[in-house]
Design a protein around this motif. Structure first.
Motif, short mmCIF file in Angstrom:
data_model
loop_
_atom_site.label_atom_id
_atom_site.label_comp_id
_atom_site.label_asym_id
_atom_site.label_seq_id
_atom_site.Cartn_x
_atom_site.Cartn_y
_atom_site.Cartn_z
N ASN A 189 5.10 10.24 -11.43
CA ASN A 189 5.74 10.25 -10.10
C ASN A 189 7.19 9.78 -10.16
O ASN A 189 7.75 9.36 -9.15
N LYS A 239 12.58 8.56 -3.29
CA LYS A 239 12.30 7.44 -2.38
C LYS A 239 13.34 6.33 -2.50
O LYS A 239 13.76 5.74 -1.50
N LYS A 267 0.80 -1.22 0.00
CA LYS A 267 0.00 0.00 0.00
C LYS A 267 0.84 1.28 0.00
O LYS A 267 0.29 2.39 0.04
N SER A 268 2.15 1.11 -0.05
CA SER A 268 3.02 2.29 -0.03
C SER A 268 3.00 3.01 -1.38
O SER A 268 2.74 2.40 -2.42
N ASN A 269 3.27 4.31 -1.35
CA ASN A 269 3.29 5.10 -2.58
C ASN A 269 4.36 4.59 -3.54
O ASN A 269 4.12 4.50 -4.75
N ARG A 270 5.52 4.25 -3.02
CA ARG A 270 6.60 3.83 -3.91
C ARG A 270 6.24 2.53 -4.64
O ARG A 270 6.61 2.34 -5.79
N LYS A 271 5.51 1.63 -3.96
CA LYS A 271 5.06 0.40 -4.61
C LYS A 271 4.07 0.72 -5.73
O LYS A 271 4.16 0.17 -6.84
N LYS A 272 3.14 1.63 -5.46
CA LYS A 272 2.14 2.01 -6.47
C LYS A 272 2.81 2.70 -7.65
O LYS A 272 2.44 2.48 -8.80
N TRP A 273 3.81 3.55 -7.38
CA TRP A 273 4.50 4.26 -8.46
C TRP A 273 5.29 3.30 -9.33
O TRP A 273 5.33 3.45 -10.56
N LEU A 313 9.60 9.07 -7.02
CA LEU A 313 10.09 7.71 -6.82
C LEU A 313 11.62 7.71 -6.75
O LEU A 313 12.21 6.96 -5.96
#
Length: 204
Positions: free
Chosen positions: A115, A122, A91-97, A119
């Motif tokens: 992003n 990150k 659910k982290s932003n970096r995973k989604k990006w 990224l």
């Protein structure tokens, strides 16, 4: 006499039973070479391979081969590879990006980079390598593997390079044809792709 004729025929067939894996890798676009110093300072993230065709297990083989080849060629360069990315919280932003970038790892799309700079912060890497399986299967009696690759500069959001790692392999080409194993053909394709990433050793 018949036995002699058969022996000569067998010898002829054995002579024609050539093991071969041909490297068909190409570069389709180059903006400019990255210097070793730039790559050393910026670091490289090797994103998970997109499964456009083939199987997930084949993508995993290619990811492992990429990890090995890139670490050999770019020894000493800070790397973030797919195995580290897989550990990111779902659910982290970096995973989604990352997943957004991977979904656009295709020669037909340059989207998904909204992003990219965030990224980069990150992950602590400036350069990103996307890969995508374009061909995986037996054609004309030979195993055929084609992998698309693209190198991004997150600082400028420019594509620096794109190309294909490609190989066709067979154990025995004449009827009945026997294709080479996927792993060996993929290995040659990955080597061809990594070899063509334009990095110079000039000081900058």
């Amino acid at each position: 006499m018949a036995m002699l004729s058969l022996s000569l025929g067998d010898a002829c067939v054995k002579q024609q039973s050539v093991k071969s894996i041909n490297d068909l890798s190409t570069t389709s676009f180059v903006d400019h070479e990255v210097t070793w110093k730039e790559l050393e300072r910026g670091g490289l993230a090797v994103l998970p391979t997109r499964v456009n065709v083939g199987k997930k297990a084949e993508a995993q083989i290619i990811e492992n081969l990429l990890n090995k080849e890139i670490r050999q060629r770019f020894n000493g360069i800070p790397l973030v590879d797919f195995s580290e990315i897989d550990k990111f919280p779902s659910k982290s932003n970096r995973k989604k990006w990352v997943e957004l970038l991977v979904s656009h790892s295709s020669p037909h799309s340059i989207r998904g980079t909204e992003n990219l700079q965030a990224l980069s912060v990150k992950l602590g890497t400036r350069y990103f390598l996307q890969t995508d399986i374009r061909i995986s299967g037996v054609e004309g009696g030979a195993e055929h593997v084609r992998i698309f690759g693209r190198l991004w500069d997150s600082k400028t959001k420019d594509i620096l390079w794109s190309g294909y790692g490609e190989a066709r392999g067979y154990v025995y080409l004449f009827f009945p044809a026997i294709p080479a194993p996927f792993e060996k053909t993929a290995y040659r394709a990955v080597k061809g792709l990594v070899k063509r990433i334009p990095v110079s050793h000039s000081v900058k």
